[in-house]
Design a protein around this motif. Structure first.
Motif, PDB file in Angstrom:
ATOM      1  N   LYS A  60       0.839  -1.200   0.000  1.00 47.56           N
ATOM      2  CA  LYS A  60       0.000   0.000   0.000  1.00 47.56           C
ATOM      3  C   LYS A  60       0.877   1.255   0.000  1.00 47.56           C
ATOM      4  CE  LYS A  60      -3.677   1.184   3.037  1.00 47.56           C
ATOM      5  NZ  LYS A  60      -4.359   0.679   4.214  1.00 47.56           N
ATOM      6  N   VAL A  61       1.905   1.212   0.828  1.00 45.36           N
ATOM      7  CA  VAL A  61       2.800   2.371   0.946  1.00 45.36           C
ATOM      8  C   VAL A  61       3.559   2.591  -0.367  1.00 45.36           C
ATOM      9  CG1 VAL A  61       4.887   3.227   2.079  1.00 45.36           C
ATOM     10  CG2 VAL A  61       3.075   2.210   3.447  1.00 45.36           C
ATOM     11  N   LEU A 103       6.107   4.434  -5.880  1.00 45.58           N
ATOM     12  CA  LEU A 103       7.412   3.768  -6.022  1.00 45.58           C
ATOM     13  C   LEU A 103       7.334   2.521  -6.895  1.00 45.58           C
ATOM     14  CD1 LEU A 103       8.875   4.154  -2.431  1.00 45.58           C
ATOM     15  CD2 LEU A 103       9.975   4.913  -4.515  1.00 45.58           C
ATOM     16  N   LEU A 104       6.120   2.072  -7.220  1.00 46.80           N
ATOM     17  CA  LEU A 104       6.028   0.825  -7.988  1.00 46.80           C
ATOM     18  C   LEU A 104       6.693   0.934  -9.361  1.00 46.80           C
ATOM     19  CD1 LEU A 104       2.462  -0.404  -6.967  1.00 46.80           C
ATOM     20  CD2 LEU A 104       4.656  -1.343  -6.268  1.00 46.80           C
ATOM     21  N   PRO A 105       6.482   2.038 -10.123  1.00 39.85           N
ATOM     22  CA  PRO A 105       7.177   2.136 -11.420  1.00 39.85           C
ATOM     23  C   PRO A 105       8.697   2.108 -11.253  1.00 39.85           C
ATOM     24  CG  PRO A 105       5.555   3.918 -11.162  1.00 39.85           C
ATOM     25  CD  PRO A 105       5.596   3.204  -9.870  1.00 39.85           C
ATOM     26  N   ASP A 106       9.197   2.686 -10.140  1.00 42.70           N
ATOM     27  CA  ASP A 106      10.655   2.705  -9.934  1.00 42.70           C
ATOM     28  C   ASP A 106      11.181   1.295  -9.686  1.00 42.70           C
ATOM     29  OD1 ASP A 106      11.051   5.621  -9.938  1.00 42.70           O
ATOM     30  OD2 ASP A 106       9.730   5.524  -8.207  1.00 42.70           O
ATOM     31  N   LEU A 107      10.366   0.478  -8.989  1.00 40.58           N
ATOM     32  CA  LEU A 107      10.818  -0.888  -8.704  1.00 40.58           C
ATOM     33  C   LEU A 107      11.023  -1.653  -9.999  1.00 40.58           C
ATOM     34  CD1 LEU A 107       8.812  -2.104  -5.584  1.00 40.58           C
ATOM     35  CD2 LEU A 107      11.042  -1.042  -5.714  1.00 40.58           C
ATOM     36  N   GLU A 108      10.180  -1.347 -11.006  1.00 43.17           N
ATOM     37  CA  GLU A 108      10.326  -2.030 -12.288  1.00 43.17           C
ATOM     38  C   GLU A 108      11.712  -1.750 -12.876  1.00 43.17           C
ATOM     39  OE1 GLU A 108       8.017  -4.085 -13.354  1.00 43.17           O
ATOM     40  OE2 GLU A 108       6.777  -3.559 -11.622  1.00 43.17           O
ATOM     41  N   ILE A 109      12.182  -0.524 -12.675  1.00 41.26           N
ATOM     42  CA  ILE A 109      13.454  -0.123 -13.291  1.00 41.26           C
ATOM     43  C   ILE A 109      14.649  -0.699 -12.524  1.00 41.26           C
ATOM     44  CG2 ILE A 109      14.837   1.874 -13.965  1.00 41.26           C
ATOM     45  CD1 ILE A 109      12.297   3.551 -13.822  1.00 41.26           C
ATOM     46  N   LEU A 110      14.503  -0.803 -11.179  1.00 41.19           N
ATOM     47  CA  LEU A 110      15.664  -1.220 -10.378  1.00 41.19           C
ATOM     48  C   LEU A 110      16.012  -2.676 -10.642  1.00 41.19           C
ATOM     49  CD1 LEU A 110      14.738   0.542  -7.021  1.00 41.19           C
ATOM     50  CD2 LEU A 110      16.595   1.144  -8.553  1.00 41.19           C
ATOM     51  N   GLY A 163      14.079  12.737  -7.045  1.00 42.74           N
ATOM     52  CA  GLY A 163      12.673  12.441  -6.774  1.00 42.74           C
ATOM     53  C   GLY A 163      12.505  11.088  -6.112  1.00 42.74           C
ATOM     54  N   GLN A 164      13.281  10.110  -6.568  1.00 44.64           N
ATOM     55  CA  GLN A 164      13.175   8.767  -5.975  1.00 44.64           C
ATOM     56  C   GLN A 164      13.584   8.802  -4.503  1.00 44.64           C
ATOM     57  OE1 GLN A 164      15.704   6.884  -8.865  1.00 44.64           O
ATOM     58  NE2 GLN A 164      14.018   5.816  -9.841  1.00 44.64           N
ATOM     59  N   LYS A 165      14.664   9.533  -4.215  1.00 44.53           N
ATOM     60  CA  LYS A 165      15.119   9.605  -2.815  1.00 44.53           C
ATOM     61  C   LYS A 165      14.028  10.196  -1.933  1.00 44.53           C
ATOM     62  CE  LYS A 165      19.228  11.555  -3.669  1.00 44.53           C
ATOM     63  NZ  LYS A 165      20.609  12.004  -3.482  1.00 44.53           N
ATOM     64  N   GLN A 166      13.414  11.266  -2.454  1.00 44.44           N
ATOM     65  CA  GLN A 166      12.393  11.951  -1.657  1.00 44.44           C
ATOM     66  C   GLN A 166      11.202  11.022  -1.406  1.00 44.44           C
ATOM     67  OE1 GLN A 166      13.263  15.346  -0.925  1.00 44.44           O
ATOM     68  NE2 GLN A 166      11.845  14.911   0.685  1.00 44.44           N
ATOM     69  N   ARG A 167      10.863  10.216  -2.420  1.00 46.84           N
ATOM     70  CA  ARG A 167       9.713   9.318  -2.260  1.00 46.84           C
ATOM     71  C   ARG A 167      10.034   8.182  -1.299  1.00 46.84           C
ATOM     72  NH1 ARG A 167       9.414  10.021  -7.868  1.00 46.84           N
ATOM     73  NH2 ARG A 167       9.827   7.850  -8.364  1.00 46.84           N
TER      74      ARG A 167
END
Length: 1479
Positions: A727-728, A734-741, A759-763
């Motif tokens: 949920k968080v 952050l879900l789209p970022d997980l795809e990239i990592l 932006g990722q760090k802030q999120r």
């Protein structure tokens, strides 16, 4: 005693004729039956009470009865019953004349009672958990040694009279002797573990806990690890766990209690002083400063007292060993004197010679055993002190307030942990020398006086001369060292900035300017080092010649005052042995003094840090959650950052209702973040009252990311609940970022979050807070660094009225006007005061400043501006893109491990062998000088032996003046040779290290950006500081020592062989054994040194992180977890440090035993060849062989040092092999000087990958941008916007396709030629420490007028002209003394100054408030009118008037047209505009 013996019909107790003046020595029968029997018994009875007292305080649990214990008990019973049987036998057989057998009756009774006592001791030890007893070992040892004389007597009796003469007595004696010997052997083993220790399962426990007393004494327990290390390289899991008493938890737990007590006393004294001051008058500033200094000094001594209380008792046992060692050391010359007297006396019986030879051997062995026990204790105490101090500093760094944070930078705190703890460890080792060395010197001089009379005073005179000379040199060297350290600090600080801002250097092509600055520091540093090394060479030469000078003065005066004074072998060589003893304390004393002084300075520094002001826990009243109370209440609060500074928040009155959303708005620097800090209790409360009800979660303005996996960063110590976690992640986008990592949420994040975009760090930072189910959320502008649509998403899903946190209390600092209508309460802060508060509608209706502010930005703009204000104190270096780089875990973790497994130490790798041609070239010169110096030394020693053998005629020797002259000349030749050698090695080392540093610097600056993203900056800084320092100082020093001792050893071997050629038979096997032991040691030691340095970096990284994120850790209340992590890291480091220092002891004990065998060989061979040898040559051989033990261990130690430090050369050269960028400039390039003239850009089927094998970041981009065109580039995070900019600057090279600027393919020109002709205003405004002028124009290419003009256009002129130093205003590290908006404007000024035809803007507007944003936009529109401008935009309103907009998605261009056309097409751009409220 004699009467008792004569009653029993025995000869008297002592008879010199039987024992000493005879060819067949023996002890009298009376002595054998009394003293030899009673002595061990008396030892046991006298010491037992004290031992029981000791056992009373020593409780380690019970040991259950083991087979070993049963065997010992059984043997003791047998021995006791033997005595009783003997008594009964005597009483029965001799009852008539029993008074004539009193001696024979007493002895067995005493012996039996003693055996019973021994048996009781065995069981008492078992009950107290004592596993191996030194006390009983000594008793059995004495018993066996005392039985050796009767054993010899009985064997002789059997040979002379036959066994049957008294079979009963012989059998009884031999049985009794065998039982005693068996007890001695059993007491060499340790019993099993006590019951209480068993349940605690320890993986790979330390064998010293299971070792017996003898094994501990000889370090045999260590052998297994050495063999293991020799067979295969050691890994971390091969190392033993720490003993409980060495663990951080145990040490710091005990220490903290003691420190708290002492600290309270100090505070009490302080407050009583302040009380008297408050009643009286204000102190002058000078007095206050003195009081502060006094307090720091006191704190240092309090720390010392605390450490002494905790570690003192154990340290004193070591000191006792040292004193015993000294006693043995001084008895050796006395025995040598007896041996030389024996050689001169032709009638002396042979056994005396053997006795003296064995005594020499025994004394030497005992001396080395006690010496190494002392060293072992010192290092163990040193290790505990290190753990203790690290723990105290770490705990303190979590509680110091912001004012103290300003005075103690991260670097300083890390320095306290690394450098100052090292100084304290050295202090522990050398402290005893401070008081013991003068006593040793006095004793040496006393014995010399005995031999040479008043001539010994001449020696003292020389000592008194050499001392001040060395003292003076040491003083000058310490001054030079300060200078050198100052330049080194400057160089490292600069390197740190270069590494932090490397991306900016590359964008602007500024590498050369900074390279020159680094080399300037380096040159000054090396000059100071060179002077220091030459002084050091003088000091070494004077010290190494000191033996000669003292001897020369003493013998000279002795011979010249009186003709009757004769120098014979005894006088010369006993004096030489004493002078050699004298050298150790003479060299240690100045060193011990300086170490003590350094330790005092370090204690002061630690004291100063440990008595810094802490955050006051009572500044905020925290109450458990209660739904009936308001969440945050501040009444009439006034706050400042330090005690004495002006308040930055005044008259604050706020009540935050439970569950409401409060927005805090205001200009840059008005005090919004300070308000949140005040709520967290991070500020000094001057007046007022704060009350917080419930738990708190905090999102700082500048995201603080740990070097851990993404998941760990979000969970932050909580347990994982899948549903909440998902949920968080979804809410924080952050879900789209997980795809990239690469490894999704298990991806390792680099230090300071270096492989995430802003932006990722802030999120991630926001997700960490949201996951925490707290009651109150303090959000310091979390939406500043994210794209507009992402910001909107996060506000709706997380912060807004329908978000996850809708029922929680939220205090949101923001610049985004679009969120304000949804806030329950808005606080408007101007210059640290709340000027207005109320809901959005209320504030608008009041028509005050807030209403004006909102009106100024039209509706469209207001909706759009969504939440942009950047990371104000951003010092981290972001990845090159929003796209996260694949930093496989191995790479991040193995940053420092790589070198650990580079090679097994069988062969030194190539890099080591070719250390540097220059260095090798230098060393050959040094070798010649060395050989010369050793020849001189050999000559003057041999000359002495000839002099000693000179015949005495009429009580005098002839030609003494000539002999003295030759002796002097040879000695001085040696001194000059030593000086030449050391200078040659030092200068060679400096030349080599200058070259190595230059190569390293060039290699690092030429590395591509990807290299810096995958290499932690700590590793690189480590190369520039520690490794270069090792090459500067350690390697040349180690080489000097090693070569010096190797030649000394050759000299000893030559002398011994000259005296007794037969010794060759012994020297050869000893040499082989020596090489064998040494190869074992070197292999293990190097691996341990590597493991230790690898485990040291994480400690400092963790410290670094903690200090930077202290406010976050405190806000979440995670201090205990971080303290635990710090403990684990320190313990991990100590697990490899402990075996490392034991290795040295293991080696030394074994080697010195070999050396002592050489002493024994030389002495025994001299005794056997007494008829043919002169006393002079015997004295020469034996006195030199006595030095061997010391020489051997020094050779191995210096050899290992060199080998360990040569690793530094290997690690520095490691970066020569990494991939490099394209060349900076290309010779004879056809580039016109005014290129690019027009500024047109063309992409042809351009593709980009971050690394081979990864997805394409840009695919098939074909596009042409005409001159003077203004193009906006938009797209969601990870669409490839920034990648485009990186491609134009060739930060990343094209994987396929080409880019043309003005028709020239940019891949065919030098990087600097390209980068210096186009300009970027980067997303992160980075400034370097130095003047403002250097930050704008590092190459000094522009005039002052041009610089001022660019500042005026960037709206900074008024600000800069108000500064006292104007353009020379010093920027601090990272430009922290300018606000983020000002830093962004400085970057704009840089661009205006360069004024190139192409300008790239990378989200430059994300970090500033709306007014500054407008300033920047209007400046760019007017000043860059005739340039081509590419803008990577997040706020769409800034590009609405551009000629074209490029919309990107997943690395492709999806739409290109003018903004109005794209909106009418209703495509992706239209949807983005609709989200942002622009259509």
């Amino acid at each position: 005693m004699d009467t008792l013996c004569s009653l029993s019909g025995l000869d008297p107790l002592w008879d010199w004729n039987v024992t000493w003046y005879t060819a067949h020595p023996d002890l009298t029968k009376c002595f054998q039956h009394t003293i030899l029997v009673w002595f061990p018994c008396f030892y046991l009875w006298i010491c037992a009470p004290f031992y029981c007292l000791y056992l009373k305080f020593y409780d380690n649990g019970r040991i259950s009865i083991s087979s070993l214990c049963c065997a010992k008990t059984g043997l003791a019973l047998c021995l006791a019953s033997f005595g009783f049987l003997e008594t009964v036998y005597l009483l029965v057989e001799r009852r008539r004349d029993i008074e004539h057998h009193m001696v024979f009756l007493l002895s067995p009774i005493i012996r039996s009672l003693t055996m019973i006592l021994a048996m009781l001791m065995i069981h008492l030890e078992r009950l107290r958990g004592f596993r191996s007893s030194m006390f009983l070992f000594l008793f059995w040892m004495l018993a066996v040694v005392c039985s050796l004389v009767p054993l010899r007597a009985n064997i002789q009796a059997i040979i002379e009279e036959g066994f049957s003469a008294d079979a009963m007595r012989f059998v009884a004696f031999f049985t009794f002797f065998s039982l005693q010997l068996a007890q001695l052997i059993l007491s060499c083993f340790a019993d099993q573990r006590p019951d209480t220790l068993k349940p605690v399962y320890v993986k790979n426990p330390c064998p010293v806990e299971d070792a017996s007393f003898l094994s501990k004494l000889l370090f045999w327990w260590y052998g297994r690890l050495v063999v293991k290390g020799y067979r295969s390289p050691l890994k971390a899991e091969d190392l033993w766990s720490l003993r409980e008493e060495d663990t951080s938890e145990k040490i710091i737990c005990d220490l903290e209690k003691e420190w708290a007590k002492q600290w309270a006393k100090l505070q009490h004294r302080e407050s009583s002083l302040n009380g008297t001051e408050a009643r009286g008058y204000k102190l002058s500033e000078q007095k206050q400063l003195l009081r502060k200094l006094h307090k720091e000094q006191c704190a240092g001594f309090v720390l010392l007292r605390t450490l002494a209380k905790n570690f003192g008792p154990y340290f004193l046992t070591g000191t006792l060993c040292l004193v015993i060692q000294d006693a043995f050391m001084f008895s050796i010359p006395q025995v040598l004197s007896l041996l030389l007297g024996y050689v001169r006396d032709e009638d002396a019986p042979l056994w005396k010679g053997y006795l003296f030879a064995f005594s020499l051997f025994l004394l030497s062995c005992l001396q080395s055993l006690f010496n190494h026990q002392y060293m072992y204790t010192c290092f163990a105490v040193g290790m505990r002190v290190k753990t203790a101090v690290m723990g105290l500093v770490y705990r303190k760094s979590l509680v110091i307030n912001s004012a103290a944070r300003k005075t103690c930078t991260v670097g300083e705190i890390v320095n306290l942990v690394s450098a100052d703890t090292q100084k304290l460890m050295d202090f522990v080792v050398y402290f005893n020398a401070v008081w013991l060395a003068p006593i040793e010197i006095a004793l040496c001089l006393f014995f010399l006086w005995q031999h040479l009379g008043p001539s010994a005073l001449a020696g003292i005179a020389i000592v008194i001369l050499i001392f001040p000379l060395n003292g003076f040199i040491a003083k000058m060297r310490s001054k030079l060292q300060e200078v050198q350290m100052r330049y080194m600090d400057g160089r490292i600080k600069l390197m740190n900035e270069i590494l932090s801002g490397i991306k900016i250097l590359k964008f602007y092509a500024w590498e050369n300017a900074f390279r020159e600055r680094v080399l300037e520091y380096r040159e000054k540093e090396l000059n100071a080092l060179k002077k220091s090394q030459i002084l050091y060479s003088i000091s070494i030469a004077s010290f190494n010649s000191s033996t000669f000078l003292i001897a020369f003065a003493m013998f000279g005066v002795y011979v010249l005052i009186d003709d009757k004074h004769v120098l014979d072998a005894q006088k010369i060589f006993v004096s030489m042995a004493l002078i050699n003893i004298l050298k150790a304390p003479l060299s240690q004393l100045p060193f011990a003094m300086s170490t003590t002084m350094q330790a005092v300075v370090s204690l002061k520094r630690l004291g100063k840090f440990l008595c810094q002001d802490e955050l006051k826990l009572d500044s905020v009243e925290r109450v458990p959650y209660n739904p009936d109370f308001e969440s945050v209440v501040i009444n009439n609060g006034t706050f400042s950052w330090c005690k004495d500074s002006t308040p930055c928040l005044r008259r604050i009155n706020v009540k935050v209702q439970r569950g409401s959303l409060v927005a805090v708005v205001g200009h840059v620097g008005s005090g919004k973040s300070s308000l949140l800090s005040a709520m967290l209790g991070e500020m000094e409360k001057k007046s007022g009252h704060i009350k917080i009800t419930g738990s708190v979660a905090y999102v700082p303005q500048q995201a603080w990311i740990q070097n851990a996996t993404l998941k760990d960063n979000i969970l932050f110590g909580c347990e994982k609940k899948d549903s909440l976690y998902q949920k968080v992640l979804e809410a924080c986008a952050l879900l789209p970022d997980l795809e990239i990592l690469p490894a999704r949420d298990a991806t390792e994040i680099g230090e300071k979050g270096l492989n995430l975009s802003g932006g990722q760090k802030q999120r991630v930072s926001l997700a960490r807070a949201v996951y925490r189910k707290a009651d109150i959320y303090l959000l310091d502008d979390p939406l500043s660094a994210v794209d507009a649509h992402v910001g909107q998403h996060i506000f709706e899903k997380v912060i807004g009225p329908n978000g996850i946190l809708k029922n929680k209390t939220r205090v949101l600092v923001t610049h985004g006007l679009s969120f304000l209508p949804k806030a329950d309460l808005i606080l408007v802060i101007v210059d640290g005061e709340i000027t207005e508060m109320g809901s959005y509608v209320e504030l608008l209706s009041r028509k005050n400043a807030f209403a004006e502010f909102v009106k100024a930005f039209s509706v469209s703009e207001r909706k759009e501006s969504a939440t942009h204000k950047g990371t104000r104190k951003s010092v981290s270096r972001l990845s090159m893109t929003d796209f996260s780089i694949d930093l496989s875990q191995e790479q991040l973790i193995s940053g420092d491990m790589g070198s650990a497994s580079i090679q097994t130490m069988e062969t030194i790798s190539d890099t080591e062998q070719e250390t540097d041609n220059e260095e090798v070239g230098r060393l050959t010169q040094a070798d010649k000088a060395h050989t010369g110096r050793q020849a001189a030394s050999l000559a003057y020693n041999y000359w002495l032996s000839l002099w000693a053998d000179d015949p005495v005629i009429n009580g005098t020797q002839v030609n003494t003046d000539l002999k003295l002259g030759v002796y002097g000349a040879l000695g001085f030749a040696q001194g000059i040779a030593i000086f030449g050698t050391t200078v040659a090695i030092s200068l060679g080392g400096i030349i080599a290290s200058r070259q190595l540093h230059l190569d390293l610097l060039n290699n690092v600056l030429h590395s591509p950006m990807s290299f810096f993203e995958s290499t932690p900056s700590g590793n690189l800084l480590n190369r520039f500081s520690k490794e270069i320092d090792a090459i500067d100082c350690m390697i040349p020093d180690g080489l000097k020592m090693m070569l010096g001792y190797v030649f000394k050893l050759l000299e000893v071997c030559i002398i011994v062989l000259m005296a007794t050629p037969f010794a060759g038979v012994i020297i050869l096997p000893l040499a082989l054994l020596y090489a064998f032991i040494q190869s074992f040691y070197v292999a293990t030691s190097c691996q341990l040194r590597r493991l230790e340095s690898v485990s040291r970096s994480p400690i400092y990284t963790h410290f670094n992180e903690t200090v930077q994120g202290a406010s976050v850790i405190r806000a979440f209340g995670e201090q205990p977890r971080f303290i635990l992590q710090a403990n684990c890291r320190v313990d991990l480091n100590q697990t490899s440090y402990f075996p490392r220092f034991v290795a040295t002891r293991w080696l030394a004990v074994n080697l010195e035993f070999l050396g002592n065998l050489l002493v024994l060989a030389a002495a025994i061979l001299s005794v056997m060849g007494r008829a043919t040898l002169s006393p002079g040559i015997v004295g020469l051989a034996v006195s030199h062989s006595l030095q061997v033990t010391g020489i051997l261990s020094w050779i191995v130690r210096s050899w290992t040092d060199v080998e360990n430090n040569i690793v530094s050369v290997e690690r520095v050269k490691e970066y020569a092999e990494t991939a490099k960028e394209a060349p900076w400039t290309i010779e004879d390039s056809p580039l016109p000087s005014d290129w690019p003239r027009c500024g047109s850009i063309g992409f042809q089927a351009y593709g980009l990958q971050y690394r081979k094998g990864l997805d394409w970041a840009l695919k098939e981009i074909s596009l042409s941008v005409n001159e003077r065109e203004k193009v906006g580039i938009v797209g969601r995070t990870g669409a490839g916007k920034s990648s485009l900019a990186l491609g134009i600057f060739r930060i990343l090279e094209a994987a396929k396709g080409k880019i043309f600027i003005d028709g020239i393919n940019i891949a065919e020109i030098g990087l600097h030629e390209l980068r210096s002709r186009i300009t970027i205003i980067p997303q992160d405004p980075v400034l370097f420490s130095g003047s403002l002028r250097i930050n704008l124009d590092p190459f000094d290419r522009y005039t002052d007028e041009e610089v001022w003009r660019s500042l005026e256009l960037a709206h900074l002129k008024t600000f800069v002209s108000d500064l006292p130093d104007k353009l020379n205003h010093e920027c601090s590290e990272g430009g922290e003394n300018l606000s983020l908006g000002q830093r962004q404007l400085v970057c704009l000024a840089r661009a205006l100054l360069r004024k190139t035809k192409i300008l790239v803007l990378d989200e430059a507007t994300a970090a500033v408030d709306l007014e500054t944003d407008n300033l920047i936009q209007s400046t760019i529109r007017t000043q860059f009118e005739d340039c081509t401008v590419l803008t990577i935009a997040h706020r769409l309103n800034t590009i609405m008037d551009y000629t074209r907009v490029i919309v990107m998605d997943r690395g492709k261009i999806t739409e290109v047209d003018s903004p109005s056309n794209l909106i009418s097409q209703h495509g992706q751009f239209y949807r983005m505009c609709r989200e942002a409220g622009l259509v």
